[in-house]
Write an enzyme that holds these catalytic residues in place. Structure first.
Site, PDB file in Angstrom:
ATOM      1  N   ARG A  42       0.816  -1.222   0.000  1.00 59.22           N
ATOM      2  CA  ARG A  42       0.000   0.000   0.000  1.00 59.22           C
ATOM      3  C   ARG A  42       0.847   1.270   0.000  1.00 59.22           C
ATOM      4  NH1 ARG A  42      -5.295  -0.897   3.744  1.00 59.22           N
ATOM      5  NH2 ARG A  42      -6.052  -2.771   2.726  1.00 59.22           N
ATOM      6  N   ASP A 151     -13.691  12.698  10.631  1.00 56.99           N
ATOM      7  CA  ASP A 151     -12.814  11.603  10.204  1.00 56.99           C
ATOM      8  C   ASP A 151     -11.395  12.146  10.051  1.00 56.99           C
ATOM      9  OD1 ASP A 151     -13.609   8.656   8.904  1.00 56.99           O
ATOM     10  OD2 ASP A 151     -11.637   9.393   8.289  1.00 56.99           O
TER      11      ASP A 151
HETATM   12  C1  LIG Z   1     -14.520   1.350   8.587  1.00 60.91           C
HETATM   13  S1  LIG Z   1     -14.813   3.083   8.637  1.00 60.91           S
HETATM   14  C2  LIG Z   1     -16.276   3.130   9.664  1.00 60.91           C
HETATM   15  C3  LIG Z   1     -17.295   4.128   9.177  1.00 60.91           C
HETATM   16  C4  LIG Z   1     -18.597   4.176   9.995  1.00 60.91           C
HETATM   17  N1  LIG Z   1     -18.345   4.573  11.354  1.00 60.91           N
HETATM   18  C5  LIG Z   1     -19.332   2.847   9.951  1.00 60.91           C
HETATM   19  O1  LIG Z   1     -19.309   2.106  10.941  1.00 60.91           O
HETATM   20  O2  LIG Z   1     -19.933   2.538   8.912  1.00 60.91           O
HETATM   21  C6  LIG Z   1     -13.534   3.636   9.768  1.00 60.91           C
HETATM   22  C7  LIG Z   1     -13.190   5.122   9.618  1.00 60.91           C
HETATM   23  O3  LIG Z   1     -12.408   5.524  10.753  1.00 60.91           O
HETATM   24  C8  LIG Z   1     -11.470   6.487  10.324  1.00 60.91           C
HETATM   25  N2  LIG Z   1     -10.356   6.584  11.288  1.00 60.91           N
HETATM   26  C9  LIG Z   1      -9.345   5.709  11.496  1.00 60.91           C
HETATM   27  N3  LIG Z   1      -8.513   6.166  12.444  1.00 60.91           N
HETATM   28  C10 LIG Z   1      -9.002   7.359  12.852  1.00 60.91           C
HETATM   29  C11 LIG Z   1      -8.570   8.325  13.805  1.00 60.91           C
HETATM   30  N4  LIG Z   1      -7.466   8.159  14.547  1.00 60.91           N
HETATM   31  N5  LIG Z   1      -9.321   9.431  13.961  1.00 60.91           N
HETATM   32  C12 LIG Z   1     -10.450   9.615  13.220  1.00 60.91           C
HETATM   33  N6  LIG Z   1     -10.902   8.745  12.307  1.00 60.91           N
HETATM   34  C13 LIG Z   1     -10.185   7.628  12.115  1.00 60.91           C
HETATM   35  C14 LIG Z   1     -11.042   5.989   8.938  1.00 60.91           C
HETATM   36  O4  LIG Z   1     -10.499   7.037   8.159  1.00 60.91           O
HETATM   37  C15 LIG Z   1     -12.351   5.426   8.391  1.00 60.91           C
HETATM   38  O5  LIG Z   1     -13.020   6.356   7.568  1.00 60.91           O
END
Ligand SMILES: C[S@@+](CC[C@H](N)C(=O)[O-])C[C@H]1O[C@@H](n2cnc3c(N)ncnc32)[C@H](O)[C@@H]1O
Length: 293
Positions: A42, A151
């Site tokens: 990646r 996010d």
């Molecule tokens: C799998 S998605 C989940 C989206 C939604 N909450 C759902 O359950 O459908 C996880 C999201 O968490 C965000 N994320 C990961 N680490 C993070 C951080 N330290 N602070 C804020 N967002 C974060 C990622 O960018 C991603 O968009």
């Protein structure tokens, strides 16, 4: 340094550990050692884009280059999963509507104000889903309602603000909801209606950033679903402390269905709803408790 047949440099174990630790301390995402090849694959496009020869040079770039902050965002972007869709985890949403919304209506009846946070909102489907459910309940029609989606990825936030979605995002959306809350925009795509968008706003926020979190208003409910699954215990603890601090006393935390607060010693109460388990920030000592006490 070893190279693959296609010319890509192999990531040494030491480079992997340096990069993993750097990403982890920034955003809490922990890449396990058996996923080294995933990180390698990646991040390789980033090395190509920057004209760097190997992952050691990339690590030095992330540490010392003037562009290091932007590059760290790009690295995290390559390593994060943004999977989401409207009306995800319907049984939890049903419990939210049937059991929590009446409580919130009663609790906040005096201020007629409601604040919800979709923490780790990805491209916005969760935040809009919550606003749609609030509209659907008709309980908050003339209230001051705000749903915040945040996010760490600016790319997904751009999509969230655009509010246009295709079939994959709508795979759990009934025809009836589709009709009521979306307008077609052609090419098999739809846009969230303006009346829903008016309740939702998006912002960039790293859930591990304690200082930045002070700017987040106090919330009645936080949905932090499918975000901390990529974090280790220490990072989860940090996020939970921050989230707890941003909840009003008696406010609720809802996690994804595969997540729980076991072993976290977090200062939340477990609340057994009929349809789901949720967490609650305890009321301040000395104040009258919420429901069910
Ligand atoms: C799998 S998605 C989940 C989206 C939604 N909450 C759902 O359950 O459908 C996880 C999201 O968490 C965000 N994320 C990961 N680490 C993070 C951080 N330290 N602070 C804020 N967002 C974060 C990622 O960018 C991603 O968009």
């Amino acid at each position: 340094m070893t190279r693959f047949d296609d010319g890509r440099p192999e990531m040494t174990l030491e480079e992997f550990r340096l990069l993993r630790d750097h990403v982890y301390s920034h955003c809490g995402i922990l890449v396990h050692e058996d996923m080294k090849f995933v990180m390698e694959r990646r991040l390789w496009p980033r090395l190509e884009a920057l004209g760097l020869m190997d992952f050691g040079a990339y690590h030095r770039y992330l540490r010392y280059d003037a562009q290091r902050h932007a590059e760290l965002e790009a690295a995290v972007e390559s390593l994060t999963t943004h999977e989401t869709y409207f009306f995800r985890e319907p049984s939890q949403l049903k419990a939210f509507c049937d059991e929590l919304l009446p409580i919130l209506e009663k609790r906040n009846g005096r201020t007629r104000r409601l604040r919800l946070w979709s923490a780790g909102c990805s491209s916005g489907e969760e935040a809009y889903t919550l606003a749609m459910l609030l509209k659907d309940s008709r309980r908050f029609d003339d209230w001051d309602v705000e749903v915040y989606g945040t996010d760490i990825s600016r790319r997904v936030l751009t999509l969230a603000r655009r509010a246009e979605y295709g079939p994959s995002a709508l795979r759990a959306t009934s025809a009836d909801l589709l009709e009521r809350f979306f307008v077609p925009v052609g090419n098999n795509r739809v846009r969230v209606r303006d009346e829903v968008r008016a309740w939702v706003s998006f912002g960039h926020h790293n859930l591990l950033d304690e200082t930045g979190s002070q700017l987040v208003p106090r919330m009645d409910v936080v949905f932090c679903r499918n975000v901390m699954i990529y974090f280790d215990l220490a990072a989860r603890r940090r996020v939970l402390r921050i989230v707890r601090d941003r909840l009003v006393p008696g406010g609720y935390l809802l996690l994804g269905h595969s997540e729980n607060l076991l072993n976290l010693g977090a200062d939340f109460e477990l609340v057994h709803l009929r349809g789901d388990l949720v967490y609650r920030r305890p009321e301040l000592p000395g104040l009258t408790g919420g429901e069910g006490r």
